[in-house]
Write a protein that holds these residues in place. Structure first.
Motif, PDB file in Angstrom:
ATOM      1  N   LYS A   1      -9.647   4.343   1.747  1.00  0.00           N
ATOM      2  CA  LYS A   1      -8.489   4.629   0.897  1.00  0.00           C
ATOM      3  C   LYS A   1      -8.855   5.269  -0.436  1.00  0.00           C
ATOM      4  O   LYS A   1      -7.993   5.895  -1.073  1.00  0.00           O
ATOM      5  CB  LYS A   1      -7.699   3.345   0.649  1.00  0.00           C
TER       6      LYS A   1
ATOM      7  N   ASP B   1     -11.985  -0.731   3.234  1.00  0.00           N
ATOM      8  CA  ASP B   1     -10.801  -0.239   2.539  1.00  0.00           C
ATOM      9  C   ASP B   1     -11.170   0.717   1.413  1.00  0.00           C
ATOM     10  O   ASP B   1     -10.514   1.753   1.221  1.00  0.00           O
ATOM     11  CB  ASP B   1      -9.994  -1.411   1.977  1.00  0.00           C
TER      12      ASP B   1
ATOM     13  N   ASP C   1       0.835  -1.198   0.000  1.00  0.00           N
ATOM     14  CA  ASP C   1       0.000   0.000   0.000  1.00  0.00           C
ATOM     15  C   ASP C   1       0.875   1.256   0.000  1.00  0.00           C
ATOM     16  O   ASP C   1       1.791   1.391   0.813  1.00  0.00           O
ATOM     17  CB  ASP C   1      -0.903   0.002   1.237  1.00  0.00           C
TER      18      ASP C   1
ATOM     19  N   LEU D   1      -6.263  -3.141  -1.296  1.00  0.00           N
ATOM     20  CA  LEU D   1      -7.672  -3.262  -0.918  1.00  0.00           C
ATOM     21  C   LEU D   1      -7.976  -4.734  -0.647  1.00  0.00           C
ATOM     22  O   LEU D   1      -7.955  -5.560  -1.554  1.00  0.00           O
ATOM     23  CB  LEU D   1      -8.567  -2.740  -2.045  1.00  0.00           C
TER      24      LEU D   1
END
Length: 218
Positions: free
Chosen positions: A182, A178, A114, A130
């Motif tokens: 994100k 996620d 990530d 993810l």
């Protein structure tokens, strides 16, 4: 013709012309996967996202200039059927999420975590890990300095919902968490979304439905 993101298997690519980057989208069978070719305008260097199938179609799209890299968004077989042939023909480096690399039969040269950067010429993409659709799915973000971000989501986000978690409530919760944190939590509504199958969308078009997705559980 203006870019729409609507492509069909056997049809021509659709080309999104940005200031510094050209994005070509093509659909390949038999599962109507999208493959994306990114070309840096300044250097001519190219990168492919998901060498899904139909290697002849993809190599024709790539052309004589070749590619420096192929990024595989996740381990599911419909996203890498042409990977070996494309890599053999172009000598491209391979990238995939660290936790999915073992499920892809073509060795991964660069396992992604990530926040890692992936470059094509002078263009930088940021990998976002993810969890849920697979253990190591990644999305790629291009934060265009001349406009809005562009987001390649693999099978983690589509028009109308997140990717399939096959009835696994824990995996669905992880994926939606996620995606919310994100992607929706960090990127603006104008962000253009390029999914692994089907039509494009924007985060703004999908954001009002996040609570609905969580309530329905898929």
């Amino acid at each position: 013709m203006p870019y729409t993101g609507k492509v069909a298997v056997g049809g021509p690519p659709d080309v999104h012309e940005l200031t510094d980057l050209v994005i070509s989208k093509v659909a390949v069978g038999p599962m109507e996967n999208n493959a994306y070719l990114l070309r840096c305008r300044a250097t001519g260097e190219q990168l492919m996202i998901d060498a899904a199938n139909e290697p002849d179609t993809l190599l024709s799209l790539i052309g004589e200039d070749g590619i420096g890299a192929v990024v595989t968004t996740h381990r599911h077989g419909d996203h890498w059927q042409a990977l070996d042939t494309v890599v053999q023909a172009t000598d491209a480096r391979t990238y995939a999420g660290r936790y999915d690399a073992e499920g892809i039969p073509v060795p991964t040269d660069v396992p992604l975590e990530d926040g890692d950067a992936v470059t094509v010429g002078r263009i930088t993409l940021t990998a976002r890990h993810l969890r849920g659709h697979t253990p190591g799915s990644i999305a790629l973000v291009y934060d265009d300095p001349h406009g809005h971000p562009h987001l390649f989501t693999g099978d983690c986000l589509f028009p109308g919902g997140v990717g399939n978690t096959h009835g696994d409530a824990e995996a669905f919760t992880a994926l939606l968490n996620d995606v919310e944190a994100k992607l929706f939590g960090e990127l603006p509504d104008e962000t253009w979304v390029y999914p692994g199958h089907g039509a494009d969308t924007t985060l703004g078009a999908e954001r009002p439905h996040l609570a609905e997705w969580r309530e329905r559980g898929w």
